[in-house]
Motif scaffolding. Structure first.
Motif: not given
Lengths: 237, 297
Positions: A142-143, A146-147, A230-233
């Motif tokens: 789950r952690i 996905p990354q 989810n990581d736009k920066r």
């Protein structure tokens, strides 16, 4: 002369029929092999990584290491011959044996891609999950995964493209019209018997390959873009 | 509440913790200070077994959460082959036990009875580490928010997954806690868009979601910009005032003095001084502590 021959093929229904059949078979073979490769690669990667946490995974991990070493360390053409004519020397099983070989070969590369993607996720993520009471597998699924997917997709895409072109050696184990081993590459060689111009028949096969690869790259780009949301920066850099 | 007995921790040949014993009672606020590389963080991480202890035992609420340590159980030591070998040499029981302990004579392969006794001990007194960790909140130097989840998902995911709270309870609790740290508007934001101070405050309330009995803080402000240290420390102080049991590793001496009920000075892998903050800061006895304080104060 060249354009004349290309035109001759393009207007010849029978020859183009070979090409489309080969095109279809290439895609089918690649698709199934990619499926096998992904499942196998994922399992092998998880086994290798879990050996650091679960002692009973140590022996399976050794077997997995042997597998990746052997299948990444020998030419795929050689693997194809051994599998088709020795390991799976069953009448009528030739195309299946070839597809399995490509799948197993691809799995060895995919497993390393996935393993690298997982280990590139900061170890603090696993620690945070474990510190809250999740077990290793729950945190992994789950952690961490996905990354990791974000890091894995480009490498897997690369591997899929390589595999698509690698399947062009499938006719080395023998081929006739209508069987799955009749791929794009063999279609081009069949067309040569009529046109007797390797450049012309080859260019048409190349265009087919190029079209599929272009389509695959397009799909991979879309997936990458979606996963990055989810990581736009830092995206503009 | 937490009882650490004779903890040793090696990283390869490097001995980081060399025999530390520590007893933390309910509502105590223990601050651990000491020079870098002295083993402060490692000791803290041994308490919830993020670092497996090399030897020694960690006990939470009377239950063993580390593997049992044979050196701490005389009855198990008597079952070892080493004990029987020394017995044949005609030594007395007392001598053998103290010799095994002093020279740490146990090796691999101390026999079947010895192994079984260890297994029985952990079955009888042990608790699953994953269950034990739910009672111990942990806050990290690097925050370690789950990057693939929004702030709200970070807060509710684990308590719901482990059935500590229902979905509705978790959501309500998360909203209350977010309101408390003035970050309600960030609940759908991803961690990458938060500042360091915001991340650490979310990490703290994420631990609180599990209703922990004790909170472990591993240098919670060391990775923050100076202007954000205050907001994190004041949240920790609030928790302290509510009576939360805490173990804090920190370099913030003013904060240590203010919030601690007890201060441990760790140097060279050992607890060199253990006293109330007034004694530690005003009348330090250990020469290494004096030297350390003269450098940091």
């Amino acid at each position: 002369m060249l354009f004349e021959d290309i035109w001759k093929i393009l207007t010849n229904g029978e020859l183009m029929g070979y090409y489309f059949q080969g095109f279809l078979h290439t895609i089918i073979v690649t698709f199934i092999a990619v499926g096998i490769g992904l499942i196998l690669g994922f399992a092998v990667a998880i086994i290798k990584i879990s050996a650091g946490n679960y002692k009973f995974m140590k022996i399976p991990a050794v077997i997995c290491n042997l597998y990746t070493t052997v299948f990444r360390g020998t030419p795929v053409a050689l693997q194809l011959f051994i599998m088709v004519f020795a390991v799976f020397a069953i009448p009528g099983f030739k195309p299946a044996a070839a597809i399995i070989t490509f799948g197993i070969n691809s799995g060895a590369y995919v497993s390393e891609n996935i393993r690298a993607g997982i280990t590139s996720v900061d170890n603090g993520q696993m620690e945070a999950g474990r510190a809250m009471g999740l077990n290793w597998l729950q945190t992994m699924i789950r952690i961490i995964l996905p990354q990791a997917v974000k890091n894995i997709i480009p490498a897997i895409g690369n591997e899929m493209i390589a595999l698509l072109k690698e399947t062009s050696i499938i006719s080395m184990v023998g081929s006739t019209v209508g069987t799955l081993t009749f791929d794009l590459n063999f279609a081009s060689r069949t067309a040569y018997k009529t046109v007797t111009n390797y450049l012309a028949t080859g260019i048409i096969a190349a265009v087919f390959y190029l079209a599929v690869v272009y389509f695959m790259v397009f799909i991979i780009k879309i997936i990458e873009r979606k996963l990055g949301s989810n990581d736009k920066r830092g995206k503009h850099i | 509440m937490i009882n650490a007995v004779n903890i040793y921790k090696n990283f390869g040949k490097n001995e980081v913790i060399k025999g530390a014993s520590l007893n933390i009672e309910k509502a105590e606020r223990v601050v651990i200070i000491g020079p870098s590389g002295g083993g402060k963080s490692t000791l803290l991480r041994c308490l919830n077994l993020l670092e497996e202890v090399t030897s020694g035992e960690v006990i939470l609420d009377g239950k063993l959460i580390s593997p049992p340590d044979a050196y701490l159980h005389e009855d198990i030591l008597r079952l070892s082959k080493t004990y029987k070998r020394l017995q044949k040499e005609g030594k007395s029981d007392e001598d053998i036990i103290s010799e095994i302990r002093a020279k740490r004579l146990l090796k691999n392969g101390e026999g079947f009875a010895f192994k079984r006794a260890l297994k029985e001990t952990s079955a009888k007194y042990g608790q699953d580490i994953n269950v034990a960790r739910r009672k111990m909140g942990m806050v990290f130097q690097q925050f370690n928010l789950f990057n693939n989840m929004t702030v709200m998902q970070n807060l509710v995911y684990v308590p719901v997954k482990l059935k500590v709270l229902t979905k509705e309870e978790a959501k309500k609790k998360a909203e209350n806690l977010l309101a408390r740290i003035n970050l309600s508007d960030k609940k759908d934001a991803y961690p990458s868009s938060l500042s360091g101070g915001q991340k650490q405050r979310v990490a703290i309330i994420r631990s609180l979601m599990m209703n922990p009995e004790v909170m472990l803080f591993d240098e919670p402000t060391s990775a923050l910009d100076p202007e954000m240290v205050g907001e994190v420390l004041s949240l920790i102080k609030d928790l302290a005032n509510e009576g939360m049991t805490m173990v804090i590793v920190t370099h913030e001496m003013g904060f240590a003095r203010e919030v601690a009920t007890r201060v441990l000075f760790i140097d060279g892998g050992k607890i060199a001084e253990d006293d109330v903050p007034e004694e530690i800061f005003s009348r330090p006895k250990n020469p290494r502590l004096k030297e350390f304080l003269s450098k940091v104060l």
